[in-house]
Motif scaffolding. Structure first.
Motif, mmCIF file in Angstrom:
data_model
loop_
_atom_site.group_PDB
_atom_site.id
_atom_site.type_symbol
_atom_site.label_atom_id
_atom_site.label_comp_id
_atom_site.label_asym_id
_atom_site.label_seq_id
_atom_site.Cartn_x
_atom_site.Cartn_y
_atom_site.Cartn_z
ATOM 1 N N GLU A 272 -4.002 8.905 -6.110
ATOM 2 C CA GLU A 272 -4.710 10.210 -5.633
ATOM 3 C C GLU A 272 -3.914 10.818 -4.660
ATOM 4 O OE1 GLU A 272 -8.764 9.544 -5.036
ATOM 5 O OE2 GLU A 272 -8.933 8.865 -7.207
ATOM 6 N N GLY A 273 -2.448 11.062 -4.652
ATOM 7 C CA GLY A 273 -1.576 11.765 -3.514
ATOM 8 C C GLY A 273 -1.442 10.829 -2.260
ATOM 9 N N PRO B 33 2.279 14.090 -1.847
ATOM 10 C CA PRO B 33 1.719 15.084 -2.924
ATOM 11 C C PRO B 33 2.966 14.833 -3.880
ATOM 12 C CG PRO B 33 2.411 15.962 -0.834
ATOM 13 C CD PRO B 33 2.417 14.352 -0.604
ATOM 14 N N ILE B 34 2.425 15.106 -5.124
ATOM 15 C CA ILE B 34 3.564 15.211 -6.233
ATOM 16 C C ILE B 34 3.594 16.787 -6.523
ATOM 17 C CG2 ILE B 34 4.351 14.636 -8.457
ATOM 18 C CD1 ILE B 34 4.468 12.308 -6.402
ATOM 19 N N LEU B 35 4.733 17.370 -6.278
ATOM 20 C CA LEU B 35 4.904 18.656 -6.827
ATOM 21 C C LEU B 35 5.693 18.701 -7.971
ATOM 22 C CD1 LEU B 35 5.362 20.022 -3.074
ATOM 23 C CD2 LEU B 35 3.416 19.969 -4.555
ATOM 24 N N TRP B 36 4.989 19.630 -8.913
ATOM 25 C CA TRP B 36 5.807 19.517 -10.303
ATOM 26 C C TRP B 36 6.665 21.029 -10.155
ATOM 27 C CZ3 TRP B 36 5.582 15.919 -13.909
ATOM 28 C CH2 TRP B 36 4.500 15.266 -13.753
ATOM 29 N N GLY C 165 3.384 -4.748 -7.732
ATOM 30 C CA GLY C 165 2.191 -4.089 -7.834
ATOM 31 C C GLY C 165 0.984 -4.624 -7.036
ATOM 32 N N PRO C 166 0.584 -3.510 -6.360
ATOM 33 C CA PRO C 166 -0.956 -3.786 -5.941
ATOM 34 C C PRO C 166 -2.023 -4.259 -6.627
ATOM 35 C CG PRO C 166 -0.754 -1.501 -6.110
ATOM 36 C CD PRO C 166 0.543 -2.058 -6.674
ATOM 37 N N ARG C 167 -2.919 -5.067 -5.989
ATOM 38 C CA ARG C 167 -4.020 -5.634 -6.778
ATOM 39 C C ARG C 167 -4.982 -4.501 -7.311
ATOM 40 N NH1 ARG C 167 -5.185 -11.626 -4.990
ATOM 41 N NH2 ARG C 167 -3.273 -12.158 -4.341
ATOM 42 N N GLU C 168 -4.960 -3.495 -6.666
ATOM 43 C CA GLU C 168 -5.773 -2.034 -6.992
ATOM 44 C C GLU C 168 -5.165 -1.052 -7.751
ATOM 45 O OE1 GLU C 168 -6.522 0.376 -3.337
ATOM 46 O OE2 GLU C 168 -5.408 -1.161 -2.449
ATOM 47 N N PRO C 169 -5.853 -0.498 -8.584
ATOM 48 C CA PRO C 169 -5.348 0.389 -9.626
ATOM 49 C C PRO C 169 -4.305 1.405 -8.740
ATOM 50 C CG PRO C 169 -7.626 0.255 -10.060
ATOM 51 C CD PRO C 169 -7.372 -0.472 -8.763
ATOM 52 N N SER C 170 -3.242 1.856 -9.533
ATOM 53 C CA SER C 170 -2.460 3.085 -8.873
ATOM 54 C C SER C 170 -2.101 3.932 -10.145
ATOM 55 C CB SER C 170 -1.149 2.337 -8.665
ATOM 56 O OG SER C 170 -0.360 1.957 -9.570
ATOM 57 N N ASP C 171 -1.917 5.299 -9.753
ATOM 58 C CA ASP C 171 -1.652 6.210 -10.802
ATOM 59 C C ASP C 171 -0.139 6.520 -10.667
ATOM 60 O OD1 ASP C 171 -1.797 7.913 -8.544
ATOM 61 O OD2 ASP C 171 -3.697 8.755 -9.111
ATOM 62 N N GLY C 172 0.271 5.967 -9.908
ATOM 63 C CA GLY C 172 1.928 6.388 -9.997
ATOM 64 C C GLY C 172 2.804 5.349 -8.988
ATOM 65 N N VAL C 173 4.003 5.310 -9.341
ATOM 66 C CA VAL C 173 5.013 4.706 -8.477
ATOM 67 C C VAL C 173 6.054 5.524 -8.452
ATOM 68 C CG1 VAL C 173 5.986 3.256 -10.610
ATOM 69 C CG2 VAL C 173 6.114 2.352 -8.257
ATOM 70 N N VAL C 174 6.719 5.647 -7.402
ATOM 71 C CA VAL C 174 8.276 6.164 -6.919
ATOM 72 C C VAL C 174 8.991 5.017 -6.675
ATOM 73 C CG1 VAL C 174 9.430 7.852 -5.547
ATOM 74 C CG2 VAL C 174 7.080 8.320 -6.234
ATOM 75 N N GLU C 175 10.351 5.055 -7.225
ATOM 76 C CA GLU C 175 11.183 4.007 -6.875
ATOM 77 C C GLU C 175 12.551 4.658 -5.878
ATOM 78 O OE1 GLU C 175 12.411 2.492 -10.570
ATOM 79 O OE2 GLU C 175 10.584 0.973 -10.630
ATOM 80 N N LEU C 176 12.822 4.129 -5.106
ATOM 81 C CA LEU C 176 13.827 4.604 -3.997
ATOM 82 C C LEU C 176 14.634 3.360 -3.771
ATOM 83 C CD1 LEU C 176 11.605 6.333 -1.263
ATOM 84 C CD2 LEU C 176 12.806 7.440 -3.198
ATOM 85 N N ASP C 177 16.137 3.757 -3.267
ATOM 86 C CA ASP C 177 16.893 2.407 -2.724
ATOM 87 C C ASP C 177 16.224 1.744 -1.732
ATOM 88 O OD1 ASP C 177 18.968 3.590 -4.398
ATOM 89 O OD2 ASP C 177 20.209 4.556 -2.979
#
Length: 75
Positions: free
Chosen positions: A15-16, A65-68, A37-49
Motif C-alpha cells: 500500500e505504497g 509511491p508507484i507512478l505509472w 521476503g517479509p512474514r507479512e503480505p506484500s503487494d510489490g517488490v523493487v530490486e536495486l543494486d
C-alpha cells in the motif's frame, strides 16, 4: 535469486510503503535457493543494486509511491 548476476537490495512494499528490506541478497548459482521476503503480505517488490537502498535513504516505513508512466504521444 536463482541465476541472478549480482547481489540485490529487495524492497518489499504494501500500500505504497516499505514494509521490509532484504539488503544485499546474494545470488544463488543452483537450486534449491533461499527464499526472501517479509512474514507479512506484500503487494510489490523493487530490486536495486546492493547498497542502493541505504544510499538513497530508503528504510522500513518510507513512502514508496508507484507512478505509472504514460506512453508518449507520437506525432
Amino acid at each position: 535469486m536463482h541465476r541472478t548476476i549480482s547481489p540485490l537490495d529487495m524492497i518489499f512494499l504494501r500500500e505504497g510503503r516499505v514494509i521490509a528490506i532484504e539488503a544485499a541478497a546474494q545470488p544463488c548459482p543452483r537450486l534449491p535457493c533461499r527464499s526472501y521476503g517479509p512474514r507479512e503480505p506484500s503487494d510489490g517488490v523493487v530490486e536495486l543494486d546492493a547498497g542502493e537502498a541505504a544510499r538513497l535513504g530508503i528504510a522500513v516505513g518510507s513512502p514508496a509511491p508507484i507512478l505509472w508512466l504514460r506512453p508518449r504521444d507520437t506525432p
